[in-house]
Enzyme design. Structure first.
Site, PDB file in Angstrom:
ATOM      1  N   ASP A  34       0.819  -1.227   0.000  1.00  0.00           N
ATOM      2  CA  ASP A  34       0.000   0.000   0.000  1.00  0.00           C
ATOM      3  C   ASP A  34       0.850   1.274   0.000  1.00  0.00           C
ATOM      4  OD1 ASP A  34       1.070  -0.046   2.510  1.00  0.00           O
ATOM      5  OD2 ASP A  34      -0.836   0.038   3.596  1.00  0.00           O
ATOM      6  N   GLU A  36       3.233   2.083   2.325  1.00  0.00           N
ATOM      7  CA  GLU A  36       3.841   2.455   3.608  1.00  0.00           C
ATOM      8  C   GLU A  36       5.292   1.954   3.665  1.00  0.00           C
ATOM      9  OE1 GLU A  36       1.496   1.218   6.939  1.00  0.00           O
ATOM     10  OE2 GLU A  36      -0.136   2.584   6.448  1.00  0.00           O
ATOM     11  N   ASP A 167      25.040  28.236 -16.632  1.00  0.00           N
ATOM     12  CA  ASP A 167      24.233  29.357 -16.118  1.00  0.00           C
ATOM     13  C   ASP A 167      25.008  30.031 -14.988  1.00  0.00           C
ATOM     14  OD1 ASP A 167      23.930  27.644 -13.910  1.00  0.00           O
ATOM     15  OD2 ASP A 167      22.041  26.862 -14.684  1.00  0.00           O
ATOM     16  N   LYS A 190      21.428  31.583 -18.662  1.00  0.00           N
ATOM     17  CA  LYS A 190      20.290  30.688 -18.911  1.00  0.00           C
ATOM     18  C   LYS A 190      19.020  31.318 -18.374  1.00  0.00           C
ATOM     19  CE  LYS A 190      19.365  26.978 -16.244  1.00  0.00           C
ATOM     20  NZ  LYS A 190      19.674  25.674 -15.613  1.00  0.00           N
ATOM     21  N   GLY A 223      18.459  17.208 -18.494  1.00  0.00           N
ATOM     22  CA  GLY A 223      19.573  17.336 -19.454  1.00  0.00           C
ATOM     23  C   GLY A 223      19.411  18.500 -20.415  1.00  0.00           C
ATOM     24  N   THR A 225      19.438  21.734 -20.013  1.00  0.00           N
ATOM     25  CA  THR A 225      20.406  22.836 -19.840  1.00  0.00           C
ATOM     26  C   THR A 225      21.667  22.550 -20.661  1.00  0.00           C
ATOM     27  OG1 THR A 225      19.578  23.308 -17.629  1.00  0.00           O
ATOM     28  CG2 THR A 225      21.835  24.010 -18.100  1.00  0.00           C
TER      29      THR A 225
END
Ligand code: R5P
Length: 293
Positions: A34, A36, A167, A190, A223, A225
């Site tokens: 379930d 858990e 970036d 970026k 991927g 970027t």
């Protein structure tokens, strides 16, 4: 001290224990039908400094529950202290309320984990708008960087590299790695348009010559970027590409897409994957051996 490999930490936890010459055990962690989570310690942790090693990827929420269940259980079983080593720690990227009503996940995670752990050690956390983990976690937190390992890998394996950060945020890896080994680098711009779309711009002259482009970044997720950055540099004449990242999440067949674009990808083993060739277990072992947990 005892090192415990949680379900997403086993790949590196055993290596850490070996380097420290400390006992090692795997946490018995299961998922019931379930959904858990069940956890059980297989070795006695009473009176010990317990170090749980868990990366947070794949079923991230299960990883979170497992780590918290394990921490609380260790304490109930009499552990002297409980430390979390998170080679890759998740939920750090939603670090601001970008839209009204949003949860700032990084803050909640900081509060939650501070309650259960005496100390947390993370590797190259993704910190942008929130820059200090100490402001978010009320427990002791240490961040480690894999930069020396990446620098060493480049020095030994790649000739004539031009290190590129895709970036501005990537300067923490790209620029610092380049400076460490005295290699040229450039940082691109970026703009993220969506979870799967980015726009890369270059606003300075780049002397590509016959250099090997080596992207260095913290995370590769979809991927896009790196793919976009490579496309831009190809237009400027670049031909040989390599990408070195700390955390290779590689969602939605990212690795295949990068390989198709002839980008040779290498990552550290904070997350295990087909290209996690840079072993950083020594970084954690060194930290754990430095100070009393
Ligand atoms: C963003 O700031 C990160 O440093 C990575 O550049 C980003 O997470 C990579 O995501 P993707 O691979 O999906 O473009």
């Amino acid at each position: 001290m005892i090192i415990i490999g949680c379900s997403r930490g086993k790949h590196i936890a055993g290596k850490i224990a070996k380097k420290l010459n400390k006992p090692y055990s795997e946490l018995n962690a299961k998922r019931f039908p379930d959904g858990e989570i069940y956890v059980r310690f297989m070795k006695n942790v009473k009176g010990k400094d317990v170090v749980l090693v868990q990366s947070f990827y794949g079923y991230i929420n299960d990883c979170v529950v497992e780590a918290i269940f394990a921490a609380e259980t260790a304490r109930e079983l009499g552990a002297k202290s409980v430390t979390l080593v998170a080679p890759y720690f998740a939920y750090l990227r939603q670090d601001s309320r970008f839209n009204p009503g949003e949860c700032i996940s990084i803050k909640v995670i900081g509060k939650l984990f501070s309650r259960y752990f005496d100390k947390i050690i993370v590797i190259d956390p993704h910190l942008h708008r929130q820059t200090k983990l100490k402001d978010l976690f009320s427990t002791k937190i240490d961040k480690l960087t894999t930069n020396p390992y990446i620098a060493d890998y480049i020095k030994k394996n790649i000739k004539n590299p031009l290190i590129v950060g895709p970036d501005w945020e990537s300067y923490k890896w790209a620029q610092r790695v380049a400076e460490k080994i005295g290699y040229p680098f450039v940082i691109l711009n970026k703009k993220r348009l969506s979870g799967r779309k980015v726009k890369i711009t270059i606003n300075k002259k780049i002397d590509i010559g016959n250099k090997n482009i080596v992207f260095v970044d913290d995370i590769i997720s979809t991927g896009h970027t790196i793919l976009e950055a490579a496309k831009k540099l190809k237009r400027l004449g670049a031909e040989k590409f390599c990408c070195i990242a700390v955390h290779g999440l590689f969602v939605e067949h990212a690795l295949e897409k990068l390989r198709k674009a002839k980008i040779n990808v290498i990552t550290t083993n904070t997350i295990p994957n087909k290209v996690s060739k840079i072993d950083v277990s020594g970084l954690v072992a060194e930290k754990l051996s430095n100070k009393r947990v």
